[in-house]
Design a protein around this motif. Structure first.
Motif, PDB file in Angstrom:
ATOM      1  N   VAL A   1      18.070  42.194 -19.762  1.00  0.00           N
ATOM      2  CA  VAL A   1      18.001  43.537 -19.185  1.00  0.00           C
ATOM      3  C   VAL A   1      17.720  44.574 -20.277  1.00  0.00           C
ATOM      4  O   VAL A   1      18.445  44.651 -21.279  1.00  0.00           O
ATOM      5  CB  VAL A   1      19.316  43.889 -18.462  1.00  0.00           C
ATOM      6  CG1 VAL A   1      19.221  45.262 -17.803  1.00  0.00           C
ATOM      7  CG2 VAL A   1      19.679  42.815 -17.433  1.00  0.00           C
ATOM      8  N   ALA A   2      16.672  45.386 -20.072  1.00  0.00           N
ATOM      9  CA  ALA A   2      16.356  46.440 -21.039  1.00  0.00           C
ATOM     10  C   ALA A   2      16.910  47.793 -20.592  1.00  0.00           C
ATOM     11  O   ALA A   2      17.333  48.595 -21.419  1.00  0.00           O
ATOM     12  CB  ALA A   2      14.840  46.535 -21.222  1.00  0.00           C
ATOM     13  N   ALA A   3      16.897  48.042 -19.292  1.00  0.00           N
ATOM     14  CA  ALA A   3      17.410  49.314 -18.767  1.00  0.00           C
ATOM     15  C   ALA A   3      17.900  49.096 -17.351  1.00  0.00           C
ATOM     16  O   ALA A   3      17.269  48.360 -16.578  1.00  0.00           O
ATOM     17  CB  ALA A   3      16.300  50.373 -18.772  1.00  0.00           C
ATOM     18  N   CYS A   4      19.025  49.737 -17.021  1.00  0.00           N
ATOM     19  CA  CYS A   4      19.570  49.633 -15.665  1.00  0.00           C
ATOM     20  C   CYS A   4      20.173  50.981 -15.285  1.00  0.00           C
ATOM     21  O   CYS A   4      21.062  51.488 -15.970  1.00  0.00           O
ATOM     22  CB  CYS A   4      20.621  48.523 -15.584  1.00  0.00           C
ATOM     23  SG  CYS A   4      21.277  48.294 -13.909  1.00  0.00           S
TER      24      CYS A   4
ATOM     25  N   GLU B   1      19.348  48.606 -10.392  1.00  0.00           N
ATOM     26  CA  GLU B   1      18.092  49.337 -10.671  1.00  0.00           C
ATOM     27  C   GLU B   1      17.665  48.960 -12.080  1.00  0.00           C
ATOM     28  O   GLU B   1      18.027  49.647 -13.028  1.00  0.00           O
ATOM     29  CB  GLU B   1      18.339  50.848 -10.614  1.00  0.00           C
ATOM     30  CG  GLU B   1      18.878  51.352  -9.298  1.00  0.00           C
ATOM     31  CD  GLU B   1      19.097  52.865  -9.297  1.00  0.00           C
ATOM     32  OE1 GLU B   1      18.878  53.526 -10.343  1.00  0.00           O
ATOM     33  OE2 GLU B   1      19.493  53.386  -8.253  1.00  0.00           O
ATOM     34  N   PHE B   2      16.909  47.863 -12.216  1.00  0.00           N
ATOM     35  CA  PHE B   2      16.719  47.393 -13.592  1.00  0.00           C
ATOM     36  C   PHE B   2      15.342  46.790 -13.856  1.00  0.00           C
ATOM     37  O   PHE B   2      14.607  46.415 -12.954  1.00  0.00           O
ATOM     38  CB  PHE B   2      17.809  46.387 -13.967  1.00  0.00           C
ATOM     39  CG  PHE B   2      17.850  45.134 -13.135  1.00  0.00           C
ATOM     40  CD1 PHE B   2      18.421  45.155 -11.873  1.00  0.00           C
ATOM     41  CD2 PHE B   2      17.328  43.942 -13.613  1.00  0.00           C
ATOM     42  CE1 PHE B   2      18.476  44.004 -11.093  1.00  0.00           C
ATOM     43  CE2 PHE B   2      17.377  42.780 -12.854  1.00  0.00           C
ATOM     44  CZ  PHE B   2      17.945  42.811 -11.589  1.00  0.00           C
ATOM     45  N   ALA B   3      15.072  46.712 -15.159  1.00  0.00           N
ATOM     46  CA  ALA B   3      13.843  46.092 -15.646  1.00  0.00           C
ATOM     47  C   ALA B   3      14.156  45.422 -16.980  1.00  0.00           C
ATOM     48  O   ALA B   3      15.123  45.786 -17.649  1.00  0.00           O
ATOM     49  CB  ALA B   3      12.750  47.146 -15.827  1.00  0.00           C
ATOM     50  N   GLY B   4      13.347  44.453 -17.334  1.00  0.00           N
ATOM     51  CA  GLY B   4      13.584  43.747 -18.592  1.00  0.00           C
ATOM     52  C   GLY B   4      12.537  42.676 -18.821  1.00  0.00           C
ATOM     53  O   GLY B   4      11.447  42.710 -18.239  1.00  0.00           O
TER      54      GLY B   4
ATOM     55  N   VAL C   1      20.844  58.612 -15.132  1.00  0.00           N
ATOM     56  CA  VAL C   1      21.626  58.036 -16.230  1.00  0.00           C
ATOM     57  C   VAL C   1      21.381  56.538 -16.231  1.00  0.00           C
ATOM     58  O   VAL C   1      21.477  55.886 -15.186  1.00  0.00           O
ATOM     59  CB  VAL C   1      23.135  58.332 -16.022  1.00  0.00           C
ATOM     60  CG1 VAL C   1      23.958  57.700 -17.128  1.00  0.00           C
ATOM     61  CG2 VAL C   1      23.377  59.830 -15.949  1.00  0.00           C
ATOM     62  N   GLN C   2      21.028  55.998 -17.387  1.00  0.00           N
ATOM     63  CA  GLN C   2      20.761  54.554 -17.480  1.00  0.00           C
ATOM     64  C   GLN C   2      21.627  53.913 -18.552  1.00  0.00           C
ATOM     65  O   GLN C   2      22.030  54.551 -19.520  1.00  0.00           O
ATOM     66  CB  GLN C   2      19.276  54.305 -17.787  1.00  0.00           C
ATOM     67  CG  GLN C   2      18.344  54.708 -16.643  1.00  0.00           C
ATOM     68  CD  GLN C   2      16.889  54.437 -16.941  1.00  0.00           C
ATOM     69  OE1 GLN C   2      16.474  54.385 -18.104  1.00  0.00           O
ATOM     70  NE2 GLN C   2      16.093  54.280 -15.895  1.00  0.00           N
ATOM     71  N   ILE C   3      21.860  52.621 -18.343  1.00  0.00           N
ATOM     72  CA  ILE C   3      22.557  51.791 -19.328  1.00  0.00           C
ATOM     73  C   ILE C   3      21.513  50.941 -20.053  1.00  0.00           C
ATOM     74  O   ILE C   3      20.626  50.374 -19.412  1.00  0.00           O
ATOM     75  CB  ILE C   3      23.606  50.883 -18.639  1.00  0.00           C
ATOM     76  CG1 ILE C   3      24.697  51.718 -17.946  1.00  0.00           C
ATOM     77  CG2 ILE C   3      24.197  49.888 -19.624  1.00  0.00           C
ATOM     78  CD1 ILE C   3      25.709  52.358 -18.861  1.00  0.00           C
ATOM     79  N   ALA C   4      21.635  50.871 -21.365  1.00  0.00           N
ATOM     80  CA  ALA C   4      20.764  50.018 -22.177  1.00  0.00           C
ATOM     81  C   ALA C   4      21.624  48.873 -22.720  1.00  0.00           C
ATOM     82  O   ALA C   4      22.269  49.020 -23.755  1.00  0.00           O
ATOM     83  CB  ALA C   4      20.152  50.831 -23.318  1.00  0.00           C
ATOM     84  N   PRO C   5      21.682  47.729 -21.996  1.00  0.00           N
ATOM     85  CA  PRO C   5      22.645  46.668 -22.357  1.00  0.00           C
ATOM     86  C   PRO C   5      22.410  46.051 -23.730  1.00  0.00           C
ATOM     87  O   PRO C   5      23.324  45.444 -24.279  1.00  0.00           O
ATOM     88  CB  PRO C   5      22.457  45.629 -21.254  1.00  0.00           C
ATOM     89  CG  PRO C   5      21.841  46.362 -20.118  1.00  0.00           C
ATOM     90  CD  PRO C   5      20.968  47.399 -20.762  1.00  0.00           C
ATOM     91  N   GLN C   6      21.194  46.175 -24.287  1.00  0.00           N
ATOM     92  CA  GLN C   6      20.941  45.529 -25.582  1.00  0.00           C
ATOM     93  C   GLN C   6      21.370  46.420 -26.745  1.00  0.00           C
ATOM     94  O   GLN C   6      21.326  45.986 -27.898  1.00  0.00           O
ATOM     95  CB  GLN C   6      19.455  45.180 -25.729  1.00  0.00           C
ATOM     96  CG  GLN C   6      18.874  44.412 -24.557  1.00  0.00           C
ATOM     97  CD  GLN C   6      19.574  43.078 -24.293  1.00  0.00           C
ATOM     98  OE1 GLN C   6      19.994  42.390 -25.227  1.00  0.00           O
ATOM     99  NE2 GLN C   6      19.734  42.717 -23.032  1.00  0.00           N
ATOM    100  N   SER C   7      21.760  47.655 -26.468  1.00  0.00           N
ATOM    101  CA  SER C   7      22.112  48.546 -27.587  1.00  0.00           C
ATOM    102  C   SER C   7      23.595  48.436 -27.912  1.00  0.00           C
ATOM    103  O   SER C   7      24.382  47.950 -27.126  1.00  0.00           O
ATOM    104  CB  SER C   7      21.743  49.985 -27.259  1.00  0.00           C
ATOM    105  OG  SER C   7      22.502  50.438 -26.144  1.00  0.00           O
TER     106      SER C   7
END
Ligand SMILES: [Zn+2]
Ligand SMILES: [Zn+2]
Length: 337
Positions: free
Chosen positions: A31-34, A59-62, A331-337
């Motif tokens: 996941v890049a952004a959700c 709501e995501f993409a990756g 507002v988005q979450i960036a799980p890789q950060s």
């Protein structure tokens, strides 16, 4: 891998959980952004259909990282947005192409573990490949945009319709842009927060009205006969109910924002009869990812100005409170950060 786990309502922790492995017909997406959605707030509050523990995020993409057996169209390394809808394909409604009413309805992040995690397992058939022109952050808005696309199909606005949008959150800004390219004669947006109204004007609203005192008078000036279309985007029952004060005879009131489960409003049946009103629902999305992607790639809808906050998994509950607040839009979450 790290994942947000809502163990029970009002309790969310970032835990180390096993990375999913894809079964037949499935892939795993890094996941890049959700995006945070109103539904995530309902899930956290315990006012949605979810069972716990659950990792939300729909709501995501990756990037596709692992492929299960029997997957043909999707490859490792593909940049994808994912339709979270889980339709069984076998029931009466699925066979009527009404998968959003599937008797076994589910959605990734609502009824199964979602994308507020480093990796998420999804059916390959739910993946939509992205062109390089779209960033992951933009692509994570395809899901809400596809809900608006479904709402538009439901609404069937007529040429020259005047439209009132109650609420100026991210969904409203998507509606505004779609309607601006459609056939509306005016698009009026109300909200409590001026910065949100300013953004609505910037993205095509013909007028904005601060919610509260003076709102009714100003709306009456703008549409003396009432609005042909009133869309509640707030999901606040009292706001939705107020929409009936502004709808014109022969008009439509759309219940688009998700009100809390079992909340109620009062509607005067005499008014519905006497004004020839139509009350419409719009349930999530129904095979509307492709039109949403087309509108984003063509530039009909620009979501870049809406992307105001990007936070790590650890800030999930802060992100929830930021979403819907005065200073934020998407507002988005960036799980890789
Ligand atoms: Zn959503
Ligand atoms: Zn079904």
């Amino acid at each position: 891998m790290r994942a947000v786990v809502v163990e029970k309502p009002e309790t969310a922790t970032v835990l180390d959980v096993p990375r999913p492995t894809p079964g037949p017909g499935e892939v795993v997406v890094q996941v890049a952004a959700c995006g945070i959605c109103g539904t995530d707030k309902h899930i956290y509050a315990g006012s949605f259909l979810s069972h716990y523990p659950l990792t939300p995020g729909h709501e995501f993409a990756g990037v596709v990282s692992d492929i299960g057996p029997g997957v043909h169209e999707v490859r490792e390394g593909d940049r994808v947005a994912v339709d979270p809808s889980l339709f069984c394909g076998e029931c009466y409604y699925c066979r009527k192409l009404q998968g959003n009413h599937c008797v076994r309805w589910g959605a990734i992040g609502d009824t199964t573990n979602g994308a507020f995690a480093e990796y998420v397992k999804v059916p390959a058939r739910n993946c939509y490949k992205l062109s390089d022109s779209l960033s992951f952050e933009e692509a994570a808005v395809i899901e809400p945009l596809s809900c608006v696309a479904w709402g538009q199909k439901r609404l069937q606005a007529q040429p020259g319709d005047s439209v009132l949008l109650l609420g100026a959150g991210p969904m409203s800004l998507l509606w505004t842009q779609m309607l601006r390219h459609g056939n509306a004669s005016q698009i009026v947006v109300t909200d409590l927060h001026e910065p949100r109204l300013a953004m609505a004007r910037g993205l095509g609203a013909s007028a904005t009205v601060p919610a509260g005192e003076g709102q009714a008078e100003r709306l009456h000036e703008l549409a003396p006969h009432g609005f042909d279309v009133v869309i509640d985007v707030t999901g606040i029952p009292a706001v939705l109910q107020s929409g009936f004060d502004y709808v014109a005879p022969m008009g439509k009131v759309m219940v688009f924002g998700v009100c809390p489960l079992k909340s109620t409003i009062t509607v005067e049946p005499f008014q519905v009869y006497n004004k020839d009103l139509t009350i419409l629902g719009s349930m999530a999305l129904n095979y509307t990812f492709l039109p949403a992607i087309a509108m984003l790639e063509s530039g009909v809808v620009d979501v870049k100005p809406m992307l105001t906050h990007r936070l790590p998994l650890e800030d999930f509950t802060h992100a929830l409170s930021l979403a819907g607040s005065r200073e934020s839009m998407k507002v988005q979450i960036a799980p890789q950060s």
